[in-house]
Motif scaffolding. Structure first.
Motif, PDB file in Angstrom:
ATOM      1  N   THR A  61       0.929  -1.277  -0.062  1.00 25.55           N
ATOM      2  CA  THR A  61      -0.065   0.092   0.121  1.00 25.55           C
ATOM      3  C   THR A  61       0.935   1.361  -0.027  1.00 25.55           C
ATOM      4  N   ARG A  62       2.066   1.042  -0.200  1.00 27.28           N
ATOM      5  CA  ARG A  62       3.073   2.173  -0.150  1.00 27.28           C
ATOM      6  C   ARG A  62       2.704   3.457  -0.951  1.00 27.28           C
ATOM      7  N   PHE A  63       2.105   3.022  -2.112  1.00 28.88           N
ATOM      8  CA  PHE A  63       1.764   4.027  -3.336  1.00 28.88           C
ATOM      9  C   PHE A  63       0.120   4.634  -3.108  1.00 28.88           C
ATOM     10  N   SER A  64      -0.722   3.806  -2.182  1.00 28.05           N
ATOM     11  CA  SER A  64      -1.984   4.075  -2.079  1.00 28.05           C
ATOM     12  C   SER A  64      -2.434   5.332  -1.423  1.00 28.05           C
ATOM     13  N   GLN A  65      -1.683   5.913  -0.601  1.00 24.68           N
ATOM     14  CA  GLN A  65      -1.741   7.182   0.039  1.00 24.68           C
ATOM     15  C   GLN A  65      -1.793   8.086  -0.985  1.00 24.68           C
ATOM     16  N   CYS A  66      -0.807   8.114  -1.876  1.00 24.98           N
ATOM     17  CA  CYS A  66      -0.511   9.208  -2.841  1.00 24.98           C
ATOM     18  C   CYS A  66      -1.449   9.186  -3.950  1.00 24.98           C
ATOM     19  N   VAL A  67      -2.140   8.115  -4.314  1.00 25.25           N
ATOM     20  CA  VAL A  67      -3.285   7.777  -5.229  1.00 25.25           C
ATOM     21  C   VAL A  67      -4.318   8.372  -4.522  1.00 25.25           C
ATOM     22  N   LYS A  68      -4.733   8.357  -3.408  1.00 22.07           N
ATOM     23  CA  LYS A  68      -5.899   9.092  -2.662  1.00 22.07           C
ATOM     24  C   LYS A  68      -5.778  10.450  -2.718  1.00 22.07           C
ATOM     25  N   PHE A 180      -4.753  16.989   5.323  1.00 23.91           N
ATOM     26  CA  PHE A 180      -3.790  16.378   4.564  1.00 23.91           C
ATOM     27  C   PHE A 180      -3.682  14.852   5.033  1.00 23.91           C
ATOM     28  N   VAL A 181      -3.565  14.736   6.390  1.00 19.22           N
ATOM     29  CA  VAL A 181      -3.398  13.504   6.905  1.00 19.22           C
ATOM     30  C   VAL A 181      -4.987  12.617   6.707  1.00 19.22           C
ATOM     31  N   SER A 182      -6.079  13.391   6.777  1.00 20.14           N
ATOM     32  CA  SER A 182      -7.257  12.753   6.623  1.00 20.14           C
ATOM     33  C   SER A 182      -7.413  11.932   5.279  1.00 20.14           C
ATOM     34  N   LEU A 183      -6.542  12.851   4.200  1.00 22.88           N
ATOM     35  CA  LEU A 183      -6.805  12.485   2.768  1.00 22.88           C
ATOM     36  C   LEU A 183      -5.494  11.255   2.515  1.00 22.88           C
ATOM     37  N   ILE A 187      -8.534   8.645   6.543  1.00 19.68           N
ATOM     38  CA  ILE A 187      -9.024   8.555   7.943  1.00 19.68           C
ATOM     39  C   ILE A 187     -10.142   9.708   8.417  1.00 19.68           C
ATOM     40  N   ASP A 188     -11.129   9.615   8.998  1.00 19.39           N
ATOM     41  CA  ASP A 188     -12.129  10.540   9.244  1.00 19.39           C
ATOM     42  C   ASP A 188     -11.548  10.849  10.816  1.00 19.39           C
ATOM     43  N   ASP A 202      -7.403   0.585  17.834  1.00 19.78           N
ATOM     44  CA  ASP A 202      -5.894   0.484  17.961  1.00 19.78           C
ATOM     45  C   ASP A 202      -5.388   0.332  16.371  1.00 19.78           C
ATOM     46  N   SER A 203      -6.363  -0.077  15.574  1.00 17.75           N
ATOM     47  CA  SER A 203      -6.074  -0.296  14.007  1.00 17.75           C
ATOM     48  C   SER A 203      -5.974   0.983  13.392  1.00 17.75           C
ATOM     49  N   LEU A 204      -6.958   2.137  14.218  1.00 19.86           N
ATOM     50  CA  LEU A 204      -6.451   3.557  13.514  1.00 19.86           C
ATOM     51  C   LEU A 204      -5.205   4.063  13.902  1.00 19.86           C
ATOM     52  N   LEU A 205      -4.814   3.964  15.181  1.00 20.69           N
ATOM     53  CA  LEU A 205      -3.539   4.231  15.539  1.00 20.69           C
ATOM     54  C   LEU A 205      -2.312   3.433  14.736  1.00 20.69           C
TER      55      LEU A 205
END
Length: 486
Positions: A61-68, A180-183, A187-188, A202-205
C-alpha cells in the motif's frame, strides 16, 4: 582364510566408524558456521531483519496514500512539501517562514503544521554537528502532531499567524496538516472528537503510524510518492540562484579537533535547492517532498542550513522574501493586546520582556536586571510618576522576592506594574476565539505569549528586551512595523 576374512571385515568396520564421525562433525561445524553468519548478517542490518522476519504493512500500500491525494479533484496535479518543526514557538515560526520560501521556489503546496508544545521536539546543535537524524525528527513531529489531535489540543500555525496576505494573491498554496492526513491516510478525524479517547481503535492508530513511517522516510526510497530529504545542517547549506556556488564547500566546516573528538566525517556543501530538488531532479517526481528541520541561523560567517535572503533574478520569490520578513498574529490576538494596552494599562508605558529561566538566559540575570534598571531610572527622572511598566517574564511572581522585579513591585510610589496570566479573562476569551471555528470540542490553546507580544508592540515609553531572545526580536519587529497603530 575364513578367520582372516572375518578379521578384515571387523577391521574395515572399525575404520569406517571414525570416518563417519569425522564427516558428521564437519557437517555440524559447517551448519553452525552458516547459521552464525546468517544471524550476524541479519543483526548488522536492521532492514535485513525486517525483510526476513517481519512483514512490512506498507509493502502493498506504499503508493495508495498518494493515489488517494490525486483522486481529490481540488488537489489534482498538486505536489506537497512537509517538514519537521521543533523547539519553541519563535523557532517554529522561523522554520515556517523558510517552509513558505521553499514551497514557493519548488512550486509545492505547503502542509501547514500544528504549533508544537514548547520543546516537545528538539533538533540539537548544528554548530556542534550533533543533531537528530531527519527521519527521527520527522517521525517525532508526526507522533506529537497526532497526540495533539488525539488530546484535542491541536492548534494550527495558521490559527496563530495571519496568512491572508500570502494566500490571497496566490503567492502560496497551503493545506492544513489535519486535512492532509485525513486524505493521505484515509481517516475520518471525527474519531478523535470523542471525549473518551479509549474507544479509539488500535487499528486506527496503527494506520496513522504506518502513514507517519512512510512520510518520514522509513519505508525506503519511494520517489513516486514520498521523497525524504536526508541532507541536514551537518552536510548542506541550501541556496538559490547564487551563481558559481552550487556544490562548493561552505565556509564553515567542523574543525580538526571536533572531527577527532566526535569522529565526524561530515563535509558541508552549498547546494542550489532548485537544482537539487526541483525540475529534472529525482525529487521532482514525488508527490510529497519531506524535509527534516528548516531552521537556520547565522554562525561564523555562514548560515547553519538555509542561505536564501534575496532572489534578484526571480521577482516572485524576491517579493515573497520581503513579505515573510514579518508575519503578524491573527486579528483576535492583536486585538486582545491592543485592548489590554489601551483599556487596562491606559497611560504611556514601558514593556519589559525578561527571559530568565530558559536555556542560557538563567545565567545572565545580573546583566538583564542592570539593563532594565538603567532604563527605569531614566524614565523615573523624566516621566510623570508612577511609571507604568508591563512585565512579561517566565519567572513566576512567587519568585520575584529578592530580585529587581521584587524591588519594582514594592515601589508603588514611583512604579506601577502590569502583568498578564493564563487565568486572566482576556486570555481565556481570546483563546476560545482562536479555536471557535473548530469542529471538535478543542481545548483552549496557550496564547498568553502572543498576546503579551502584542501588548508590547503598543508600549509608547519604549521596550526593554532580553539580549539574545528571539521573543525580543519578534517584539522589535512588531514595533518596527507599527502593528499597534494598524
Amino acid at each position: 582364510m575364513e578367520a582372516l576374512n572375518s578379521n578384515t571385515i571387523r577391521m574395515n568396520r572399525f575404520r569406517r566408524k571414525p570416518t563417519n564421525n569425522h564427516r558428521s562433525k564437519q557437517l555440524l561445524f559447517i551448519s553452525l558456521l552458516a547459521i552464525f553468519f546468517v544471524l550476524l548478517l541479519c543483526f548488522s542490518n536492521k532492514y535485513t531483519i525486517n525483510s526476513l522476519f517481519l512483514s512490512n504493512p506498507l509493502k502493498n500500500t506504499r503508493f495508495s496514500q498518494c493515489v488517494k491525494l490525486n483522486e481529490v479533484q481540488s488537489l489534482k496535479g498538486q505536489k506537497f512539501l512537509w517538514y519537521a518543526p521543533h523547539s519553541g514557538f519563535s523557532n517554529q515560526l522561523s522554520e515556517f517562514k523558510n517552509a513558505v520560501l521553499m514551497s514557493a521556489i519548488l512550486n509545492r503546496t505547503l502542509i501547514i503544521p500544528p504549533v508544537l508544545d514548547h520543546h516537545a521536539v528538539v533538533l540539537g546543535s548544528c554548530p556542534k554537528f550533533r543533531v537528530s537524524d531527519p527521519k527521527e525528527l520527522r517521525f517525532a513531529v508526526w507522533n506529537h502532531a497526532i497526540e495533539l489531535i488525539q488530546s484535542r489540543r491541536y492548534v494550527s500555525m495558521a490559527d496563530i499567524i495571519d496568512l491572508s496576505s500570502l494566500v490571497s494573491d496566490s503567492a502560496l498554496q497551503v493545506i492544513d496538516f489535519r486535512n492532509f492526513v485525513s486524505l493521505f491516510c484515509d481517516i475520518d478525524f471525527n474519531y478523535f472528537c470523542v471525549k473518551d479517547s479509549s474507544i479509539i481503535q488500535d487499528s486506527l492508530l496503527e494506520k496513522l503510524s504506518q502513514c507517519g513511517s512512510l512520510l518520514s522516510g522509513y519505508s525506503g526510497d519511494n520517489n513516486e510518492c514520498v521523497y525524504a530529504v536526508e541532507e541536514d545542517c551537518r552536510t548542506t547549506v541550501w541556496t538559490y540562484q547564487r551563481n558559481g556556488e552550487n556544490g562548493v564547500l561552505d565556509s564553515f566546516q567542523p574543525d580538526e579537533q571536533l572531527k577527532k573528538k566526535k569522529k565526524i566525517s561530515f563535509v558541508r556543501r552549498r547546494k542550489d535547492v532548485y537544482n537539487a530538488l526541483g525540475p529534472h531532479s529525482r525529487a521532482e517526481s514525488a508527490t510529497i517532498l519531506s524535509f527534516g528541520t528548516l531552521f537556520t541561523a547565522p554562525y561564523k560567517g555562514s548560515e547553519s542550513y538555509i542561505d536564501i535572503h534575496e532572489a534578484p533574478n526571480d521577482k516572485k520569490i524576491q517579493s515573497l522574501i520581503t513579505k515573510i520578513e514579518f508575519l503578524p498574529f491573527v486579528p483576535e490576538i492583536l486585538d486582545a493586546g491592543k485592548a489590554y494596552a489601551f483599556h487596562t494599562v491606559k497611560s504611556p508605558f514601558l514593556c519589559a520582556q525578561l527571559r530568565l529561566l530558559d536555556g542560557q538566559f538563567k545565567n545572565h540575570w545580573k546583566g538583564t536586571f542592570e539593563g532594565l534598571k538603567q532604563k527605569v531610572d531614566s524614565l523615573r527622572e523624566k516621566e510623570r510618576l508612577p511609571v507604568h511598566i508591563f512585565v512579561m517574564t517566565d519567572l513566576p511572581m512567587s519568585n520575584w522576592s529578592g530580585t529587581y522585579l521584587g524591588d519594582l513591585a514594592n515601589d508603588s510610589d514611583s512604579i506601577k506594574l502590569f502583568v498578564l496570566s493564563e487565568e486572566d479573562e482576556l486570555i481565556k476569551k481570546t483563546a476560545m476565539k482562536v479555536v471557535d471555528k473548530k469542529d471538535c470540542d478543542m481545548r483552549p490553546p496557550d496564547i498568553l505569549l502572543h498576546v503579551e507580544e502584542s501588548v508590547c508592540s503598543c508600549a509608547s515609553l519604549g521596550f526593554f528586551g532580553t539580549a539574545g531572545s528571539t521573543i525580543a526580536d519578534t517584539i522589535e519587529m512588531m514595533r518596527k512595523k507599527e502593528i499597534c497603530s494598524k
